[in-house]
Design an enzyme around this catalytic site. Structure first.
Site, PDB file in Angstrom:
ATOM      1  N   ASN A  76      -1.229   1.633   0.332  1.00 21.83           N
ATOM      2  CA  ASN A  76       0.131   2.014   0.710  1.00 21.83           C
ATOM      3  C   ASN A  76       0.799   0.968   1.592  1.00 21.83           C
ATOM      4  O   ASN A  76       2.018   0.759   1.505  1.00 21.83           O
ATOM      5  CB  ASN A  76       0.139   3.388   1.393  1.00 21.83           C
ATOM      6  CG  ASN A  76      -0.662   3.448   2.668  1.00 21.83           C
ATOM      7  OD1 ASN A  76      -1.840   3.096   2.697  1.00 21.83           O
ATOM      8  ND2 ASN A  76      -0.043   3.915   3.750  1.00 21.83           N
ATOM      9  N   HIS A  77       0.033   0.253   2.408  1.00 25.87           N
ATOM     10  CA  HIS A  77       0.676  -0.723   3.297  1.00 25.87           C
ATOM     11  C   HIS A  77       1.138  -1.965   2.548  1.00 25.87           C
ATOM     12  O   HIS A  77       2.130  -2.586   2.950  1.00 25.87           O
ATOM     13  CB  HIS A  77      -0.252  -1.062   4.464  1.00 25.87           C
ATOM     14  CG  HIS A  77      -0.263   0.006   5.509  1.00 25.87           C
ATOM     15  ND1 HIS A  77       0.541  -0.033   6.634  1.00 25.87           N
ATOM     16  CD2 HIS A  77      -0.926   1.184   5.582  1.00 25.87           C
ATOM     17  CE1 HIS A  77       0.352   1.056   7.353  1.00 25.87           C
ATOM     18  NE2 HIS A  77      -0.550   1.817   6.736  1.00 25.87           N
ATOM     19  N   HIS A 150      -6.871   3.373  -3.569  1.00 28.39           N
ATOM     20  CA  HIS A 150      -6.715   3.348  -2.117  1.00 28.39           C
ATOM     21  C   HIS A 150      -6.857   4.743  -1.538  1.00 28.39           C
ATOM     22  O   HIS A 150      -7.562   4.947  -0.546  1.00 28.39           O
ATOM     23  CB  HIS A 150      -5.376   2.748  -1.712  1.00 28.39           C
ATOM     24  CG  HIS A 150      -5.170   2.738  -0.231  1.00 28.39           C
ATOM     25  ND1 HIS A 150      -6.005   2.047   0.621  1.00 28.39           N
ATOM     26  CD2 HIS A 150      -4.282   3.391   0.571  1.00 28.39           C
ATOM     27  CE1 HIS A 150      -5.630   2.246   1.874  1.00 28.39           C
ATOM     28  NE2 HIS A 150      -4.592   3.066   1.874  1.00 28.39           N
TER      29      HIS A 150
END
Length: 269
Positions: A76-77, A150
């Site tokens: 997500n980052h 992730h």
């Protein structure tokens, strides 16, 4: 070997790769035919991001040449940075990308942000220098009898097609299309869901069972949800949660997950 979130901590990255038997003390690949999967979130919360990205890119080439593999996923980052969400970037994280060759700081697309932030914004926006590097990676990946993501893989992702979701995300990162909002964010996103690692109940494990059955694999390996106590085994070993908060931001420790046939073993120093 599977490795969780790195969050800008270069020394933790080196330590866990050594623990996994992938690199020597000069950061060269020694894993031969070893396969390593890093489940995303190299970015944010630490100052070593650029060194991490560049190291992983080089090691992927060395691993392939040796007959092994280093697969790096987007978390997500990574997608947040591409979308311009820079809330978790450190001061050093802006400095590191402030003056990259081939990045025009006068680009009008970054005119609305502070000058010190423009290099970072342009490097990671879709089509940018580092966004194109991220575009070479998947969001979800099946290796052997394990599926890696992730945050998690849901039955809806399987029905839609892992390859289709990966391709859509990669096109967006290359600056060649849009990304579906439900991939970029939300409780059912493969880079955001916490369904399997935040106190999952029988219903959550049933969803995991359905996903694994659809894919024809035995287990799911994910990061994203921090467990400083160490790697967590959920749903009778069908889900492994490998984000141990190893970055200095969290004060965790290096830990990797070894998968050898049906043997799954957390490794600590």
């Amino acid at each position: 070997m599977a490795i969780g979130d790195l969050h800008g901590d270069f020394e933790a990255t080196r330590s866990v790769l050594r623990l996994a038997g992938a690199i020597d003390n000069k950061d060269r690949w020694i894993g031969e035919q070893l396969v390593v999967v890093q489940t995303g979130d190299q970015l944010d919360r630490g100052d070593g991001e650029r060194k991490i990205l560049d190291l992983l890119e080089r090691l992927a080439g060395e691993a392939k040449a040796a007959g092994g593999a280093l697969h790096v996923l987007n978390g997500n980052h990574e997608l947040m940075n591409a979308a311009g969400d820079l809330r978790y970037v450190t001061a050093g994280g802006f400095v590191d990308f402030a003056d990259l060759p081939g990045v025009d700081l006068a680009d009008p697309r970054a005119a609305s942000v502070q000058p010190a932030m423009r290099g970072r914004v342009l490097a990671f926006m879709p089509g940018g220098l580092y966004a194109r590097k991220l575009a070479l990676r998947p969001v979800m990946l099946v290796v052997g009898d394990s599926v890696f993501a992730h945050a998690g893989v849901l039955p809806g992702h399987v029905r839609r097609g892992l390859d289709a979701i990966n391709a859509e995300t990669q096109r967006w990162l290359r600056g060649e299309g849009e990304i579906s909002p439900d991939i970029l964010m939300g409780d059912d996103s493969p880079v955001w869901t916490r369904r399997f690692c935040q106190d999952p109940g029988p219903a959550d494990c049933s969803v995991a069972d359905e996903t694994l059955a659809q894919l024809g694999v035995k287990r799911m390996v994910v990061g994203h949800t921090v467990h400083k106590e160490g790697i967590v085994r959920n749903c009778d070993g069908k889900v492994w949660c490998i984000d141990v908060g190893m970055a200095s931001y969290y004060g965790g420790h290096a830990e990797a997950l070894e998968i050898s046939g049906d043997q799954v073993t957390p490794l600590r120093p």
